[in-house]
Design an enzyme around this catalytic site. Structure first.
Site, PDB file in Angstrom:
ATOM      1  N   ASP A 158       6.743   1.066   1.908  1.00 46.82           N
ATOM      2  CA  ASP A 158       6.421   0.101   0.842  1.00 46.82           C
ATOM      3  C   ASP A 158       7.290   0.369  -0.389  1.00 46.82           C
ATOM      4  O   ASP A 158       7.780  -0.548  -1.045  1.00 46.82           O
ATOM      5  CB  ASP A 158       4.954   0.227   0.418  1.00 46.82           C
ATOM      6  CG  ASP A 158       3.984   0.053   1.547  1.00 46.82           C
ATOM      7  OD1 ASP A 158       3.803   1.013   2.315  1.00 46.82           O
ATOM      8  OD2 ASP A 158       3.420  -1.053   1.691  1.00 46.82           O
ATOM      9  N   GLN A 167       7.140  11.048  10.911  1.00 46.93           N
ATOM     10  CA  GLN A 167       7.330  10.105  12.019  1.00 46.93           C
ATOM     11  C   GLN A 167       7.802  10.857  13.273  1.00 46.93           C
ATOM     12  O   GLN A 167       7.386  10.556  14.384  1.00 46.93           O
ATOM     13  CB  GLN A 167       8.347   9.026  11.621  1.00 46.93           C
ATOM     14  CG  GLN A 167       7.838   8.020  10.608  1.00 46.93           C
ATOM     15  CD  GLN A 167       6.964   6.927  11.220  1.00 46.93           C
ATOM     16  OE1 GLN A 167       6.933   6.767  12.439  1.00 46.93           O
ATOM     17  NE2 GLN A 167       6.247   6.199  10.394  1.00 46.93           N
ATOM     18  N   HIS A 184       9.691   0.039   8.269  1.00 46.81           N
ATOM     19  CA  HIS A 184       8.942  -1.194   8.503  1.00 46.81           C
ATOM     20  C   HIS A 184       9.022  -2.212   7.341  1.00 46.81           C
ATOM     21  O   HIS A 184       9.520  -3.321   7.496  1.00 46.81           O
ATOM     22  CB  HIS A 184       7.456  -0.869   8.716  1.00 46.81           C
ATOM     23  CG  HIS A 184       7.156   0.126   9.779  1.00 46.81           C
ATOM     24  ND1 HIS A 184       7.325  -0.104  11.125  1.00 46.81           N
ATOM     25  CD2 HIS A 184       6.671   1.385   9.680  1.00 46.81           C
ATOM     26  CE1 HIS A 184       6.937   0.954  11.822  1.00 46.81           C
ATOM     27  NE2 HIS A 184       6.540   1.884  10.978  1.00 46.81           N
ATOM     28  N   ASP A 185       8.495  -1.834   6.184  1.00 42.83           N
ATOM     29  CA  ASP A 185       8.200  -2.823   5.142  1.00 42.83           C
ATOM     30  C   ASP A 185       9.402  -3.537   4.540  1.00 42.83           C
ATOM     31  O   ASP A 185       9.339  -4.751   4.289  1.00 42.83           O
ATOM     32  CB  ASP A 185       7.368  -2.158   4.029  1.00 42.83           C
ATOM     33  CG  ASP A 185       5.999  -1.741   4.535  1.00 42.83           C
ATOM     34  OD1 ASP A 185       5.389  -0.839   3.951  1.00 42.83           O
ATOM     35  OD2 ASP A 185       5.535  -2.332   5.555  1.00 42.83           O
ATOM     36  N   PHE A 232      -1.136  -0.768  12.350  1.00 43.14           N
ATOM     37  CA  PHE A 232      -1.997  -0.309  11.257  1.00 43.14           C
ATOM     38  C   PHE A 232      -2.407  -1.417  10.290  1.00 43.14           C
ATOM     39  O   PHE A 232      -3.587  -1.577   9.980  1.00 43.14           O
ATOM     40  CB  PHE A 232      -1.295   0.814  10.470  1.00 43.14           C
ATOM     41  CG  PHE A 232      -2.116   1.316   9.311  1.00 43.14           C
ATOM     42  CD1 PHE A 232      -1.914   0.816   8.033  1.00 43.14           C
ATOM     43  CD2 PHE A 232      -3.120   2.262   9.503  1.00 43.14           C
ATOM     44  CE1 PHE A 232      -2.675   1.254   6.961  1.00 43.14           C
ATOM     45  CE2 PHE A 232      -3.895   2.714   8.435  1.00 43.14           C
ATOM     46  CZ  PHE A 232      -3.675   2.198   7.162  1.00 43.14           C
ATOM     47  N   ASN A 233      -1.451  -2.181   9.748  1.00 40.25           N
ATOM     48  CA  ASN A 233      -1.785  -3.153   8.704  1.00 40.25           C
ATOM     49  C   ASN A 233      -2.777  -4.197   9.189  1.00 40.25           C
ATOM     50  O   ASN A 233      -3.557  -4.743   8.410  1.00 40.25           O
ATOM     51  CB  ASN A 233      -0.523  -3.864   8.195  1.00 40.25           C
ATOM     52  CG  ASN A 233       0.322  -2.968   7.308  1.00 40.25           C
ATOM     53  OD1 ASN A 233      -0.185  -1.990   6.752  1.00 40.25           O
ATOM     54  ND2 ASN A 233       1.596  -3.283   7.192  1.00 40.25           N
ATOM     55  N   THR A 288       2.741  -6.025   2.813  1.00 40.34           N
ATOM     56  CA  THR A 288       3.225  -4.890   3.607  1.00 40.34           C
ATOM     57  C   THR A 288       2.129  -3.838   3.780  1.00 40.34           C
ATOM     58  O   THR A 288       2.403  -2.666   4.050  1.00 40.34           O
ATOM     59  CB  THR A 288       4.458  -4.233   2.943  1.00 40.34           C
ATOM     60  OG1 THR A 288       4.076  -3.720   1.660  1.00 40.34           O
ATOM     61  CG2 THR A 288       5.591  -5.227   2.795  1.00 40.34           C
ATOM     62  N   ASN A 291      -2.403   2.829   3.345  1.00 42.03           N
ATOM     63  CA  ASN A 291      -1.847   4.148   3.695  1.00 42.03           C
ATOM     64  C   ASN A 291      -2.649   5.279   3.051  1.00 42.03           C
ATOM     65  O   ASN A 291      -2.732   6.372   3.585  1.00 42.03           O
ATOM     66  CB  ASN A 291      -0.387   4.232   3.247  1.00 42.03           C
ATOM     67  CG  ASN A 291       0.536   3.465   4.158  1.00 42.03           C
ATOM     68  OD1 ASN A 291       0.379   3.482   5.372  1.00 42.03           O
ATOM     69  ND2 ASN A 291       1.487   2.752   3.584  1.00 42.03           N
ATOM     70  N   ASP A 338       0.858  -1.204   0.000  1.00 45.41           N
ATOM     71  CA  ASP A 338       0.000   0.000   0.000  1.00 45.41           C
ATOM     72  C   ASP A 338       0.895   1.256   0.000  1.00 45.41           C
ATOM     73  O   ASP A 338       0.857   2.055   0.934  1.00 45.41           O
ATOM     74  CB  ASP A 338      -0.942  -0.002   1.216  1.00 45.41           C
ATOM     75  CG  ASP A 338      -0.204   0.060   2.551  1.00 45.41           C
ATOM     76  OD1 ASP A 338      -0.809   0.543   3.533  1.00 45.41           O
ATOM     77  OD2 ASP A 338       0.978  -0.365   2.611  1.00 45.41           O
TER      78      ASP A 338
HETATM   79  O1  RIB Z   1       2.314   0.066  10.746  1.00 43.28           O
HETATM   80  C1  RIB Z   1       3.232   0.240   9.704  1.00 43.28           C
HETATM   81  C2  RIB Z   1       2.684  -0.322   8.429  1.00 43.28           C
HETATM   82  O2  RIB Z   1       1.488   0.362   8.064  1.00 43.28           O
HETATM   83  C3  RIB Z   1       3.628  -0.122   7.232  1.00 43.28           C
HETATM   84  O3  RIB Z   1       3.418  -1.157   6.318  1.00 43.28           O
HETATM   85  C4  RIB Z   1       3.165   1.173   6.642  1.00 43.28           C
HETATM   86  O4  RIB Z   1       3.493   1.285   5.257  1.00 43.28           O
HETATM   87  C5  RIB Z   1       1.688   1.044   6.823  1.00 43.28           C
HETATM   88  O5  RIB Z   1       1.183   0.244   5.752  1.00 43.28           O
HETATM   89 CA    CA Z   2       2.820  -0.583   4.019  1.00 49.51          CA
END
Ligand code: RIB
Ligand code: CA
Length: 310
Positions: A16, A227, A239-240, A165-166, A124, A40, A11
């Site tokens: 990503d 951030q 993260h991804d 979130f994901n 991701t 996102n 996303d």
């Molecule tokens: O929580 C972080 C995740 O949520 C990452 O994958 C970021 O790109 C969002 O998708």
């Molecule tokens: Ca992501």
């Protein structure tokens, strides 16, 4: 070196985009296709973002737009982190190519059924596309070599105290994937919050001075700013790309098999990945949960990934 065949479901989203960068030209990865999901930002934005990144990098990978809504709950986006476009910061030239006509869910089903069972599905973003594919055609489930997901946490969330979130963006889809019976690796906030992209990291990657490094620098300029504004740290957690790095060099992550269940019932903890770290429940382990990361090795992999471009 035998390449790991992957489908990257994402996303974009700044991190990503770095996952696409790392996967698309790495000798250890065969990126078969990119499938895109709302997360996102809305699907319309995340899909075109994926195409923009692929075109900027000059990689010939098909991009399939997928689900624009979670399976059940209302959509949520993360514009506070990724901006109105979902990829604020970099300035891309007008798109030359187009998204694939085929829906991501159809592509996942077709490709997995046609495979030898040797495809790793990396997610991701919210897991809607993969979950919908499993529900539509259960025959794909035994064809999935492994699911490697960025998501969840066995400590704190980043949307609520409990949820990442994901996962919370489509907890039902995550539940479908966590209970599918195939090998699952969960790359959660517990390790991704250890790879903070500090200014000295950005400077290190900038010195590579190619199109990938320039994209990385422009992505991080926005990502690290938001951030810091929201979470207060001096570098954005990347993260991804940790999912891709773990396929390039499995020693970059330490994982622990656990019983992990997605909370789709409660209110305050809705979307939490309940990882039974100490085995209290005596239930079978269904997920390999990442519990540590070799930070130095990770940044070396990122730098090498950037150097793979002209
Ligand atoms: O929580 C972080 C995740 O949520 C990452 O994958 C970021 O790109 C969002 O998708
Ligand atoms: Ca992501």
């Amino acid at each position: 070196m035998e390449k790991t065949k992957i489908i990257l479901d994402c996303d974009p989203g700044h991190d990503d985009a770095v996952a696409i960068l790392l996967a698309a030209k790495h000798p250890a990865i065969d990126l078969l296709g990119i499938t895109v999901v709302a997360g996102n930002q809305t699907l319309e934005k995340t899909a075109l973002n994926a195409l923009r990144v692929a075109e900027w990098l000059g990689v010939d990978v098909p991009v399939y737009p997928g689900c624009g809504q979670p399976m059940i709950r209302e959509k949520m986006v993360a514009g506070d982190i990724h901006g109105e476009s979902g990829l604020d910061g970099p300035v891309f030239p007008p798109l030359r190519g187009e998204l694939e006509e085929e829906h991501a869910v159809s592509y996942l089903i077709r490709t997995l059924l046609d495979s030898d069972g040797d495809i790793t599905v990396v997610t991701t973003g919210p897991m809607t596309n993969l979950a919908m594919a499993m529900r539509l055609e259960p025959a794909i489930i035994p064809m999935i070599r492994r699911i490697v997901l960025m998501g969840g946490s066995y400590t704190n969330g980043n949307v609520t105290p409990a949820a990442e979130f994901n996962i919370i963006a489509d907890a039902d889809a995550a539940h479908v994937c966590f209970t599918c019976g195939r090998p699952v690796t969960m790359v959660g906030l517990d390790v991704t919050r250890k790879v903070l992209c500090y200014p000295e990291i950005v400077e290190r990657m900038a010195k590579v001075d190619n199109k990938a490094s320039r994209l990385f620098v422009d992505l991080m300029a926005h990502f690290c700013k938001t951030q810091k504004e929201i979470f207060g740290w001096e570098g954005g957690p990347l993260h991804d790309p940790v999912t891709i790095a773990s396929l390039i060099d499995p020693t970059v992550l330490t994982t622990k098999p656990m019983n992990a269940q997605v909370d789709i019932r409660s209110t305050a903890s809705y979307g939490r990945t309940n990882c039974d770290f100490f085995g209290y429940l005596g239930l079978p382990a269904n997920v390999d949960v990442a519990i540590d990361i070799d930070v130095e090795k990770f940044w070396d992999i990122i730098e090498q990934g950037i150097r793979n471009y002209d």
